[in-house]
Design a protein around this motif. Structure first.
Motif, short mmCIF file in Angstrom:
data_model
loop_
_atom_site.label_atom_id
_atom_site.label_comp_id
_atom_site.label_asym_id
_atom_site.label_seq_id
_atom_site.Cartn_x
_atom_site.Cartn_y
_atom_site.Cartn_z
N VAL A 47 0.89 -1.43 0.05
CA VAL A 47 -0.11 -0.13 0.02
C VAL A 47 0.67 1.14 0.13
O VAL A 47 0.63 2.20 -0.57
CB VAL A 47 -0.75 -0.07 1.08
CG1 VAL A 47 -1.68 1.47 1.24
CG2 VAL A 47 -1.89 -1.29 1.09
N ALA A 48 2.01 1.24 0.85
CA ALA A 48 2.86 2.40 0.73
C ALA A 48 3.57 2.88 -0.52
O ALA A 48 3.82 3.96 -0.83
CB ALA A 48 3.95 2.34 2.12
N SER A 49 3.92 1.56 -1.18
CA SER A 49 4.62 1.99 -2.57
C SER A 49 3.59 2.36 -3.47
O SER A 49 4.05 3.18 -4.31
CB SER A 49 5.26 0.59 -2.94
OG SER A 49 4.31 -0.23 -3.23
N ALA A 50 2.67 1.88 -3.52
CA ALA A 50 1.32 2.39 -4.31
C ALA A 50 1.37 3.77 -4.03
O ALA A 50 1.03 4.63 -5.16
CB ALA A 50 -0.06 1.75 -3.94
N ALA A 51 1.25 4.44 -2.67
CA ALA A 51 1.07 5.79 -2.43
C ALA A 51 2.34 6.47 -2.83
O ALA A 51 2.28 7.62 -3.36
CB ALA A 51 0.94 6.01 -0.91
N MET A 52 3.56 5.78 -2.52
CA MET A 52 4.92 6.48 -2.72
C MET A 52 5.01 7.03 -4.31
O MET A 52 5.86 8.06 -4.36
CB MET A 52 5.90 5.33 -2.65
CG MET A 52 7.30 5.84 -2.38
SD MET A 52 8.45 4.47 -2.41
CE MET A 52 7.95 3.75 -0.98
N ILE A 93 13.17 -6.66 5.91
CA ILE A 93 13.82 -5.68 4.66
C ILE A 93 13.06 -6.69 3.46
O ILE A 93 12.66 -5.91 2.44
CB ILE A 93 15.32 -5.62 4.57
CG1 ILE A 93 15.70 -4.63 5.57
CG2 ILE A 93 15.59 -5.14 3.08
CD1 ILE A 93 17.05 -4.62 5.83
N ILE A 94 13.20 -7.91 3.52
CA ILE A 94 12.96 -8.80 2.39
C ILE A 94 11.25 -8.76 1.95
O ILE A 94 10.85 -8.42 1.18
CB ILE A 94 13.35 -10.14 2.45
CG1 ILE A 94 14.86 -10.08 2.17
CG2 ILE A 94 12.82 -11.01 1.55
CD1 ILE A 94 15.58 -11.60 2.37
N GLY A 119 6.89 -6.50 -0.98
CA GLY A 119 5.42 -5.67 -1.01
C GLY A 119 5.57 -4.33 -1.88
O GLY A 119 4.73 -4.13 -2.59
N ILE A 120 6.57 -3.66 -1.60
CA ILE A 120 6.86 -2.51 -2.29
C ILE A 120 7.21 -2.81 -3.76
O ILE A 120 6.48 -2.00 -4.51
CB ILE A 120 8.40 -1.84 -1.61
CG1 ILE A 120 7.79 -1.22 -0.27
CG2 ILE A 120 8.76 -0.84 -2.50
CD1 ILE A 120 9.13 -0.61 0.40
N ALA A 121 8.03 -3.49 -4.18
CA ALA A 121 8.00 -3.85 -5.60
C ALA A 121 6.75 -4.32 -6.25
O ALA A 121 6.28 -3.81 -7.36
CB ALA A 121 8.97 -5.06 -5.78
N LEU A 122 5.83 -4.88 -5.66
CA LEU A 122 4.59 -5.62 -6.38
C LEU A 122 3.59 -4.11 -6.23
O LEU A 122 2.80 -4.10 -7.29
CB LEU A 122 3.94 -6.70 -5.64
CG LEU A 122 4.68 -8.08 -5.62
CD1 LEU A 122 3.92 -9.07 -4.81
CD2 LEU A 122 4.75 -8.39 -7.09
N GLY A 123 3.61 -3.44 -5.23
CA GLY A 123 2.95 -2.36 -5.31
C GLY A 123 3.25 -1.14 -5.99
O GLY A 123 2.27 -0.72 -6.94
N ILE A 124 4.57 -1.07 -6.66
CA ILE A 124 4.96 -0.34 -7.50
C ILE A 124 4.62 -0.60 -9.09
O ILE A 124 4.15 0.36 -9.69
CB ILE A 124 6.48 -0.02 -7.42
CG1 ILE A 124 6.77 0.94 -6.11
CG2 ILE A 124 7.11 0.73 -8.53
CD1 ILE A 124 8.30 0.98 -5.90
#
Length: 268
Positions: A154-159, A191-192, A197-202
């Motif tokens: 969710v955070a990466s989608a917002a990022m 971290i992993i 999660g960040i990679a998939l969100g982006i």
């Protein structure tokens, strides 16, 4: 490889550590937001080598900044919170002229675009401004890692959206301190899990943004400008309580404005 993206990534990574400020906003300031979205969206296309040559140096710069400056940023926010936020306030306000220039607002904006801009401002203002950051989660279970994964998503989608801070979303969810602690202590599990999660969100969000930039560019920029203006209200740290604080706040605010001017001039 586009090696100058290392410095771009370092600026984005440093900013992404701050709740209330988006790395996507910096990408707009540095003039490569469209290229960033197209590169992320094109990783699985036939031109994947070209896109990776753009993204890898950017990722290296972001990772370097996050691991290098996470403790520094924690220290600044702990002991010099108000001046730190005034610097970024100046940076964000300094970005706005470039946003209006990039969107060619003078010639392209109509009443519906002004309405979208206002909606963007309202959406950000309606976010909870004083969320509970939550304590560091010491004893992690499977449910903890699932929460961290979805928080990263969710955070990466917002990022990747200018104006919406991924770090601020983590604060709202209540895992910001846990993730920052994991990064600063090099907790590989945290971290992993968060990284996946960040990679998939982006990847997911980039496809959505790419579609709207391709088909509704002016409307998309109108909303982005609204989100960026709204973020000013999110990170505003309050007025200075004494003369010394006022002088320092004005000084770092001016430095933030100047930094935005310099970065914009270099890139544009």
């Amino acid at each position: 490889m586009e090696w100058k993206n290392i410095y771009r990534g370092m600026v984005m990574g440093t900013v992404d550590l701050i709740p209330g400020i988006s790395g996507g906003t910096i990408a707009v300031l540095l003039g490569f937001y469209d290229r960033l979205i197209a590169a992320i969206n094109g990783i699985f296309s036939r031109e994947w080598k070209k896109h990776l040559a753009f993204l890898i140096p950017l990722g290296v710069g972001m990772a370097t900044a996050i691991f290098t400056f996470s403790r520094v940023m924690n220290w600044l926010l702990k002991y010099y919170e108000q001046p730190t936020y005034y610097f970024f306030l100046g940076l964000i306000i300094g970005i706005l002229p470039y946003l209006f220039r990039e969107s060619e607002a003078r010639t392209t904006f109509k009443w519906q675009h002004i309405l979208l801009l206002a909606i963007g401002i309202i959406l950000i203002i309606l976010l909870p401004l004083s969320p509970n950051e939550g304590a560091i989660i010491e004893h992690k279970t499977l449910s903890t890692y699932i929460l961290l994964f979805f928080s990263g998503f969710v955070a990466s989608a917002a990022m990747i959206l200018p104006g919406i801070s991924g770090s601020f979303v983590l604060v709202v969810i209540g895992v910001y301190k846990t993730i920052m602690h994991g990064v600063s202590t090099f907790d590989l599990k945290v971290i992993i899990v968060v990284g996946i999660g960040i990679a998939l969100g982006i990847l997911t969000m980039s496809k959505i943004i790419h579609y709207f930039l391709m088909h509704y560019r002016t409307a998309t920029f109108a909303l982005i400008i609204g989100l960026v203006i709204g973020s000013i209200f999110v990170i505003f740290p309050g007025w200075a309580h004494n003369l010394s604080q006022l002088v320092i706040s004005i000084l770092v605010f001016t430095i933030g404005l100047f930094a935005a001017y310099v970065l914009g001039k270099v890139e544009y």
